[in-house]
Design an enzyme around this catalytic site. Sequence first.
Site, short mmCIF file in Angstrom:
data_model
loop_
_atom_site.label_atom_id
_atom_site.label_comp_id
_atom_site.label_asym_id
_atom_site.label_seq_id
_atom_site.Cartn_x
_atom_site.Cartn_y
_atom_site.Cartn_z
CE1 TYR A 32 -4.11 1.07 -7.81
CE2 TYR A 32 -1.81 0.44 -7.95
CZ TYR A 32 -3.04 0.33 -7.35
OH TYR A 32 -3.20 -0.55 -6.30
NE ARG A 51 -4.92 -5.11 -13.23
CZ ARG A 51 -4.15 -5.66 -12.29
NH1 ARG A 51 -4.57 -6.72 -11.61
NH2 ARG A 51 -2.95 -5.17 -12.03
CE LYS A 150 -3.06 -2.45 -9.84
NZ LYS A 150 -3.15 -2.83 -8.43
CD GLU A 182 -8.74 -7.72 -3.47
OE1 GLU A 182 -7.97 -8.09 -4.38
OE2 GLU A 182 -9.60 -6.84 -3.64
N1 PDD Z 1 -1.49 -4.28 -6.03
N2 PDD Z 1 -5.60 -7.12 -5.03
C1 PDD Z 1 -5.36 -5.84 -4.78
C2 PDD Z 1 -6.32 -5.10 -3.91
C3 PDD Z 1 -4.22 -5.21 -5.31
O1 PDD Z 1 -3.99 -3.91 -5.04
C4 PDD Z 1 -3.32 -5.96 -6.12
C5 PDD Z 1 -2.09 -5.34 -6.73
C6 PDD Z 1 -3.60 -7.32 -6.35
C7 PDD Z 1 -2.72 -8.19 -7.20
O2 PDD Z 1 -2.80 -7.86 -8.56
P1 PDD Z 1 -1.56 -8.08 -9.54
O3 PDD Z 1 -1.20 -9.53 -9.43
O4 PDD Z 1 -2.10 -7.74 -10.87
O5 PDD Z 1 -0.45 -7.19 -9.07
C8 PDD Z 1 -4.76 -7.86 -5.81
C9 PDD Z 1 -0.34 -3.60 -6.59
C10 PDD Z 1 0.85 -4.48 -6.74
C11 PDD Z 1 -0.07 -2.35 -5.76
O6 PDD Z 1 -1.05 -1.71 -5.39
O7 PDD Z 1 1.08 -2.02 -5.51
#
Ligand code: PDD
Length: 286
Positions: A32, A51, A150, A182
């Site tokens: 996703y 990505r 992801k 994280e």
């Molecule tokens: N989540 N780390 C994890 C585990 C994440 O699920 C996300 C993003 C990030 C940050 O990535 P980005 O800057 O590309 O959004 C880091 C999204 C926002 C979600 O699951 O809603």
Amino acid sequence: MRTVYLNGDYMPENEAQVSIFDRGFLMADGVYEVTSVLGGKLIDFDGHAVRLQRSLDALEMQSPISKEDLLEVHRELVRANGIDEGMIYLQITRGAPGDRDFVFPDPETTPPTIVLFTQNKPGLANSPAAQKGMKVISIEDIRWGRRDIKTVQLLYPSMGKMMAKKAGADDAWMIEDGYVTEGTSNNAYIVRGNKIITRALSNDILHGITRAAVLRFAQEAQMEVEERNFTIDEAKEADEAFITSASTFVMPVVQIDDAVLGAGVPGRVAPRLREIYLEESIKAAV
Ligand code: PDD
């Protein structure tokens, strides 16, 4: 009622149906992306598209759509749903082979499932949470070893948010061997003096699109960036801390477990980075 996108068609959300044999449903076999919308435009679309392709490649999954068409679908959903501030959720799964089987289906006979929908969030950029800062708890990171992909396998992050909620906090930072990996759905940072410290990219964390932009803007603003592991103990003694993600941008963290950082309110660096990030990414939005 929202207009959503499913496998090539736009339709009202209550008409969108996916098979009970879909591997996203049965096996979390899907990837996703979440892209934010500010001023009716997409923030960092290119980064999310790149990505997405990387996640698909890592799982030997085929993309059902070109990057150009994907941009068009994002824009059409923003238009159809009148989104000024919010998010677009996109999910691609390995499709519905018509039975349950661990072996991947042949992509020739089982096309991937693609779904996109909007989430309207007025006031996303001017969030009161950013003024106040958030509290996080630390929890053990027990996720699998390919966190750089992801996937929709979000049970543990979801449990982490619930643990935070029960503890009266806003989110959780995950810890492996004493080091912060994280947040449950965001990347984690600490600030010591003028230095911004965040874990380096590897299979251990998601390669945040917001992270890449924020580190670039920080360096352009002559801030010092150090990409290295930091322990939860070091974090508790930091001057500041913050998280980044597509849905929160840059969000200050003012408490980690029982440790209050600085004066318990957002410091100097995180709010400044949030300002720069919003300004620059709105300028570059498509
Ligand atoms: N989540 N780390 C994890 C585990 C994440 O699920 C996300 C993003 C990030 C940050 O990535 P980005 O800057 O590309 O959004 C880091 C999204 C926002 C979600 O699951 O809603």
